[in-house]
Design an enzyme around this catalytic site. Structure first.
Site, short mmCIF file in Angstrom:
data_model
loop_
_atom_site.label_atom_id
_atom_site.label_comp_id
_atom_site.label_asym_id
_atom_site.label_seq_id
_atom_site.Cartn_x
_atom_site.Cartn_y
_atom_site.Cartn_z
N HIS A 208 0.82 -1.22 0.00
CA HIS A 208 0.00 0.00 0.00
C HIS A 208 0.85 1.27 0.00
O HIS A 208 0.32 2.37 -0.16
CB HIS A 208 -0.99 0.00 1.17
CG HIS A 208 -0.44 0.43 2.49
ND1 HIS A 208 0.15 -0.43 3.38
CD2 HIS A 208 -0.41 1.65 3.09
CE1 HIS A 208 0.51 0.22 4.46
NE2 HIS A 208 0.20 1.49 4.30
N CYS A 330 0.62 6.44 12.39
CA CYS A 330 0.44 5.49 13.49
C CYS A 330 0.62 6.13 14.85
O CYS A 330 0.39 5.51 15.87
CB CYS A 330 1.42 4.33 13.33
SG CYS A 330 3.14 4.85 13.50
#
Length: 387
Positions: A208, A330
């Site tokens: 991705h 994240c």
């Protein structure tokens, strides 16, 4: 990459380091395989055998593209799982050799969190510092290596500053430590820059980041290296990772890898020109500090407007239809960038850092729109006495 929202406004995406749009051929492959090869590749009937043949053929093609053997490829659910398997898998398999682990100060949270877990379970983890230009401090690394050091993990290119590490040099250094295994997270490097991984034992990639699908990752593991599995349940594609193979994602990943490796130099040179245009413009503002260094790849530009919170800048850009990151996706939203702080040692810069990540899909018009918006935002702060 620009597109139109529901009310007709143009949106500009400059967050390719977080995720890339799926290539049409990758998505079409995923759809076709899902519809035709729905049987479990581990099933013993004909449909299962047909699915397994496609999976094996794809794995062979990927191995040829990556110049590794088929048994050295482990499919995972993404880079975070691959990193967890690498760090925990090595530590738990080779704990009889020692419990000393070294990671860089620029690692992704999946590396840091895995190392923290190991520390809580009796392992000793040390952070390798970086120099003023973001390189791993080789002198410090040499001094920190010990006979009981079982693992070194250093990102190929970090996710916020885009600094490309001397992986080849580090790999050669670690050859003198036969009990030490070398892992690198190549999530931000693959398809962008060429790196020789000949002297690396474990490499993480995830499609991705190069126009493939989310939900799949690959850990490349040299044959002589063993791992303690983190997901148990019997042999699947690999004895090191159980679970029903996601055949459609695997085949789609093969397409993404092939396309990414075919255009590295051409895309690099195009993005480099965009990068230089942005940096040349940002240098004109006294209160803007470019955090990226001479060792940063052109796909990533990290900068700070001194005295201004990163989220404020991000929100103002979003109102203009421009999407950037404050740091790697994240990390907790309200915290400073630990990676920018590791480089600059400046809490102000790490609290105001903006990451612009580019692509071969980024247009010159999008870059001009971004720079015009930064100019407007900067002048607004200036007029209000905030900078």
């Amino acid at each position: 990459m620009a597109w139109t929202n529901r009310v007709g406004g143009v949106m500009i995406y400059l967050d390719y380091a977080a995720a890339t749009p799926v290539d049409d051929s990758v998505l079409d492959t995923f759809y076709q395989v899902t519809k035709k090869y729905y049987a479990n590749p581990n099933s013993s009937h004909k449909l299962g055998i047909d699915s397994k043949k496609l999976m094996d053929d794809t794995t062979l093609e990927i191995s040829n593209l990556l110049h590794v053997s088929e048994e050295e490829i482990i499919y995972t659910s993404g880079a975070s799982e691959a990193n967890n398997l690498a760090i925990k898998g090595v530590a738990e398999r080779y704990k009889n050799r020692g419990k000393h682990i070294l990671i860089s100060a620029l690692e992704h949270n999946s590396i840091v969190a895995s190392a923290t877990y190991l520390m809580e379970n009796g392992y000793e983890v040390e952070i390798i510092p970086v120099t003023h230009d973001g390189y791993i401090d080789i002198t410090s690394l040499k001094q920190m290596l010990r006979s009981d050091t079982i693992l070194v993990s250093i990102t190929s290119v970090d996710s916020e500053l885009g600094i490309k590490q001397p992986i080849e040099e580090i790999g050669l250094l670690l050859k003198d430590y036969p009990n030490c295994i070398f892992h690198t997270d190549s999530s931000q490097a693959f398809g962008k820059v060429n790196i020789n991984y000949q002297n690396v034992d474990l490499v993480t990639i995830t499609p991705h980041k190069f126009y493939g699908l989310q939900g799949i990752g690959i850990l490349i593991k040299k044959k002589e290296i063993s791992l303690k599995p983190q997901i148990h349940g019997g042999k699947s594609v690999s004895v090191f990772r159980s679970g029903t193979p996601d055949l459609a994602s695997i085949v789609a990943a093969g397409i993404a890898i092939k396309k990414a490796l075919a255009n590295v130099e051409e895309r690099y040179n195009y993005v480099l020109a965009l990068n230089e245009k942005i940096k040349d413009s940002l240098k004109n503002y006294p209160k803007i500090h470019i955090n990226s260094t001479v060792n940063s790849i052109p796909y990533t530009i990290n900068f700070s407007i001194k005295g201004v919170k990163a989220l404020d800048i991000q929100n103002k850009l979003e109102k203009k239809g421009i999407f950037v990151s404050t740091k790697t996706s994240c990390c907790p939203i309200m915290t400073p960038s630990k990676i920018v702080y590791a480089l600059t040692k400046d809490k102000g810069l790490s609290s105001s850092s903006i990451r612009v990540s580019l692509s071969h899909l980024t247009t010159l018009e999008e870059v001009d729109s971004f720079l015009n918006s930064i100019d407007d935002i900067y002048k607004e702060y200036e007029a209000n006495g905030k900078i």
